[in-house]
Design a protein around this motif. Structure first.
Motif, mmCIF file in Angstrom:
data_model
loop_
_atom_site.group_PDB
_atom_site.id
_atom_site.type_symbol
_atom_site.label_atom_id
_atom_site.label_comp_id
_atom_site.label_asym_id
_atom_site.label_seq_id
_atom_site.Cartn_x
_atom_site.Cartn_y
_atom_site.Cartn_z
ATOM 1 N N LEU A 79 0.703 -1.175 0.149
ATOM 2 C CA LEU A 79 0.094 -0.486 0.444
ATOM 3 C C LEU A 79 1.071 1.520 -0.289
ATOM 4 N N LEU A 80 0.008 2.188 -1.023
ATOM 5 C CA LEU A 80 1.404 3.716 -0.805
ATOM 6 C C LEU A 80 0.909 4.832 0.115
ATOM 7 N N LEU A 81 1.106 5.103 1.079
ATOM 8 C CA LEU A 81 0.349 6.360 1.465
ATOM 9 C C LEU A 81 1.241 7.393 1.262
ATOM 10 N N GLU A 82 0.572 8.303 0.290
ATOM 11 C CA GLU A 82 1.021 9.161 -0.732
ATOM 12 C C GLU A 82 1.663 9.532 -2.040
ATOM 13 N N CYS A 83 1.642 10.181 -1.933
ATOM 14 C CA CYS A 83 1.807 10.157 -3.668
ATOM 15 C C CYS A 83 2.550 11.639 -4.251
ATOM 16 N N GLY A 84 3.035 11.935 -3.427
ATOM 17 C CA GLY A 84 3.533 13.631 -4.008
ATOM 18 C C GLY A 84 4.075 13.646 -5.168
ATOM 19 N N MET A 85 4.465 14.928 -5.604
ATOM 20 C CA MET A 85 5.439 15.690 -5.671
ATOM 21 C C MET A 85 6.202 16.536 -5.607
ATOM 22 N N HIS A 86 7.485 16.319 -5.878
ATOM 23 C CA HIS A 86 8.845 17.480 -5.049
ATOM 24 C C HIS A 86 8.396 18.578 -5.692
ATOM 25 N N GLN A 87 8.627 19.600 -4.850
ATOM 26 C CA GLN A 87 8.504 21.516 -5.115
ATOM 27 C C GLN A 87 10.233 22.042 -5.577
ATOM 28 N N GLY A 88 10.532 22.694 -6.383
ATOM 29 C CA GLY A 88 11.493 23.121 -5.676
ATOM 30 C C GLY A 88 12.886 23.378 -7.278
ATOM 31 N N GLY A 89 13.698 23.245 -7.864
ATOM 32 C CA GLY A 89 14.313 23.542 -8.200
ATOM 33 C C GLY A 89 14.806 22.287 -9.451
ATOM 34 N N ARG A 90 16.034 22.310 -9.853
ATOM 35 C CA ARG A 90 16.421 21.225 -10.932
ATOM 36 C C ARG A 90 15.670 19.667 -10.235
ATOM 37 N N GLY A 135 3.422 -2.384 -10.592
ATOM 38 C CA GLY A 135 1.313 -2.845 -11.389
ATOM 39 C C GLY A 135 1.830 -3.450 -9.289
ATOM 40 N N GLU A 136 3.151 -3.357 -8.750
ATOM 41 C CA GLU A 136 2.546 -4.073 -7.405
ATOM 42 C C GLU A 136 1.674 -3.335 -6.291
ATOM 43 N N LEU A 137 1.319 -2.748 -6.075
ATOM 44 C CA LEU A 137 0.260 -1.776 -5.325
ATOM 45 C C LEU A 137 -1.070 -2.187 -5.326
ATOM 46 N N GLU A 138 -1.148 -2.357 -4.211
ATOM 47 C CA GLU A 138 -3.301 -2.828 -4.089
ATOM 48 C C GLU A 138 -3.761 -1.597 -4.027
ATOM 49 N N ALA A 139 -3.291 -0.547 -3.104
ATOM 50 C CA ALA A 139 -4.456 0.758 -2.834
ATOM 51 C C ALA A 139 -3.100 1.951 -2.783
ATOM 52 N N VAL A 140 -3.502 3.247 -2.557
ATOM 53 C CA VAL A 140 -2.934 4.322 -2.552
ATOM 54 C C VAL A 140 -4.229 5.176 -1.307
ATOM 55 N N VAL A 141 -3.272 5.910 -0.378
ATOM 56 C CA VAL A 141 -4.113 6.525 0.864
ATOM 57 C C VAL A 141 -3.273 7.594 1.245
ATOM 58 N N LEU A 142 -4.803 8.639 0.470
ATOM 59 C CA LEU A 142 -4.339 9.757 0.435
ATOM 60 C C LEU A 142 -4.305 10.601 1.464
ATOM 61 N N GLY A 166 0.956 2.047 -14.786
ATOM 62 C CA GLY A 166 0.153 1.218 -14.515
ATOM 63 C C GLY A 166 -1.021 0.617 -13.389
ATOM 64 N N TYR A 167 -0.489 1.812 -12.635
ATOM 65 C CA TYR A 167 -1.806 1.602 -11.240
ATOM 66 C C TYR A 167 -3.479 1.970 -11.816
ATOM 67 N N ARG A 168 -4.104 1.055 -11.240
ATOM 68 C CA ARG A 168 -5.596 0.769 -11.392
ATOM 69 C C ARG A 168 -5.801 0.440 -10.127
ATOM 70 N N GLY A 169 -6.149 0.405 -9.050
ATOM 71 C CA GLY A 169 -6.760 -0.068 -7.364
ATOM 72 C C GLY A 169 -6.965 1.687 -6.894
ATOM 73 N N PRO A 170 -7.261 1.456 -5.774
ATOM 74 C CA PRO A 170 -8.437 2.310 -5.298
ATOM 75 C C PRO A 170 -7.940 3.460 -5.329
ATOM 76 N N ILE A 171 -7.603 4.424 -5.363
ATOM 77 C CA ILE A 171 -7.257 6.209 -4.083
ATOM 78 C C ILE A 171 -8.178 5.940 -2.839
ATOM 79 N N HIS A 172 -7.898 5.992 -1.689
ATOM 80 C CA HIS A 172 -8.258 6.085 -1.257
ATOM 81 C C HIS A 172 -8.181 7.897 -0.659
ATOM 82 N N PRO A 225 10.692 6.634 -12.850
ATOM 83 C CA PRO A 225 9.831 5.900 -12.627
ATOM 84 C C PRO A 225 9.654 5.141 -11.522
ATOM 85 N N PHE A 226 8.268 4.457 -11.257
ATOM 86 C CA PHE A 226 7.592 3.804 -10.088
ATOM 87 C C PHE A 226 8.314 2.437 -10.494
#
Length: 469
Positions: free
Chosen positions: A31-42, A57-64, A82-88, A51-52
């Motif tokens: 399960l992945l908790l958060e999927c955030g973007m890095h913010q700043g410079g280069r 393809g292995e994740l079963e859920a994302v929690v945000l 390729g992720y196709r699971g739920p995003i809670h 790439p992930f």
């Protein structure tokens, strides 16, 4: 034994991401908790482009926890790969994501278009955006919204509960009950905790039981000024700008900060203290979010709404009559013909893009201009350069002298300060393990020391560190 791996927001404020691997047979549930973007410079751009790999393809859920891009901005990239699971997520977060991610894809497409024009002239290969609007549409279709306090069953026997974090609309503290080694372990992620002194949002909920706590530390090294003092300084800055005949620039985050600033401008207007007769909200995304806040009044603090008297209607213009919403590029460009007497609220909040940089080009070199910084400026951003005292900065390929008066008003922060962080952490019964995330090293170290003085032991994790629950 279930494990947690720190994949982001480690030693930095942005890029939130944590991998949970839960006991399972023959293989763990991921399960992945958060999927955030890095913010700043280069460096942030390079980190976002990694790439992930197989994980998508292995994740079963994302929690945000909530909809800010540093917590959710790479979700469409995960789906693209390729992720196709739920995003809670919390119910209001799902609606915010539709605004945030569509805008992010649009801005990204424009940036890549500009970059590829330069690359074509230089004979270099073209690049693609991290994701596009089709990826965003697929991402939104995977979102499963939930109410606060509602238990949700996830794969691997994990139970999820969201609590109100009081940060922005839909922001949540994440509670996860996780099977580990034949026992139930309770993991609590603070998300971004709100500043109880700020307006519109309710105070963050207290949580009392946990075995392990992931704790944000953005302002771990300081307390915010009392709001009354901040408001008085804000009013004086506006008055000085009026007297000097200059414009006021406010780089504002589209979600949360913009709505709070509009609230305070409205109060000043009705008190007869707002001398400026033109307030521009120059951000299509911030306009849409402000309209969403108006529709979601029941989620906001009722006492603050009484002050605005908008309980019966949701039109922002009715509580701030001098407000002008500029949705089009042409309307935005027209603002730059105004040499004084205007308040211009525009994104991006860290000044690393968006319409605010165009207003910098026309106002930053004018001594009568007031630049009011109302939010955290991450390392590597233009906003951080200015806050740190740069006399000259590069804006849209042009070097500009910073002659505007720069004011940093930390009291408007939507994040808890050190005192509030200690108070929230101190509510837990027993002695849970604390790990400090979402903070620059100095802030984390200061909070670690302050926690120790309050009898709370906390560790500062490293990138890719893996711990057992």
């Amino acid at each position: 034994m279930s494990t947690l791996t720190f994949l982001g927001a480690v030693g930095e404020v942005t890029g939130s991401r944590y991998l949970l691997e839960v006991d399972g047979d023959p293989r763990p549930h991921k399960l992945l908790l958060e999927c955030g973007m890095h913010q700043g410079g280069r460096e942030a751009e390079e980190a976002n482009a990694v790439p992930f790999g197989r994980l998508a393809g292995e994740l079963e859920a994302v929690v945000l926890s909530h909809g800010h891009l540093d917590h959710a901005g790479l979700l469409p990239k995960l789906v693209r790969e390729g992720y196709r699971g739920p995003i809670h997520c919390a119910a209001d977060t799902a609606e915010l994501l539709e605004i945030m991610l569509v805008d992010a894809a649009f801005v990204m497409a424009k940036d890549v278009e500009w970059e590829n024009r330069w690359r074509a002239r230089a004979g270099k290969p073209t690049i693609e955006p991290l994701y596009d609007e089709d990826d965003v549409a697929r991402t939104l279709s995977l979102c499963e919204p939930h109410g606060y306090g509602q238990p949700v069953q996830l794969s691997g026997g994990v139970t999820l509960v969201f609590r109100d974090a009081g940060h922005i609309l839909g922001s949540a503290i994440v509670e996860l009950a996780i099977p580990s080694g034949g026992q139930q372990r309770r993991l609590v992620f603070s998300g971004d905790l709100g500043n109880p002194g700020s307006v519109l949002m309710k105070p963050p909920e207290k949580v009392y039981d946990a075995d392990l706590v992931l704790m944000e530390s953005t302002y771990g090294d300081r307390d915010h000024r009392p709001l009354t003092e901040t408001l008085e300084e804000f009013a004086q800055v506006l008055e000085q700008a009026h007297a000097d005949g200059g414009n006021v620039l406010i780089p504002a985050f589209a979600v949360g900060r913009t709505q709070e600033i509009l609230y305070h401008l409205s109060v000043l207007y009705h008190q007869g203290r707002l001398r400026q007769q033109m307030v521009f909200l120059d951000s299509p995304m911030a306009i849409r979010v402000t309209e969403l806040y108006a529709r979601k009044r029941k989620a906001l603090d009722p006492e603050d709404l009484k002050v605005l008297n908008i309980a019966a209607h949701g039109d922002p213009g009715q509580y701030l009559p001098v407000l002008r919403l500029t949705r089009t590029v042409e309307e935005s460009m027209a603002i730059n013909r105004i040499r004084g007497g205007a308040i211009i609220i525009a994104g991006a909040g860290m000044c690393n893009g968006g319409r605010i940089v165009h207003h910098f080009r026309h106002n930053l070199e004018r001594p009568g201009t007031r630049l009011v910084i109302v939010g955290f400026q991450a390392e590597g951003t233009l906003g951080r350069e200015i806050v740190d005292g740069a006399e000259r900065v590069r804006v849209l390929g042009e070097e500009l002298a910073v002659k505007a008066h720069v004011h940093t008003l930390g009291g408007f922060s939507a994040h808890a300060g050190q005192r509030e962080l200690i108070g929230w952490a101190g509510a837990f019964r027993g002695k849970p393990r604390f790990y400090l995330v979402h903070g620059e090293p100095e802030a984390q170290q200061a909070l670690q020391v302050a926690f120790a003085e309050s009898g709370i032991d906390a560790e500062i994790p490293t990138y890719r560190q893996r711990i057992e629950l």
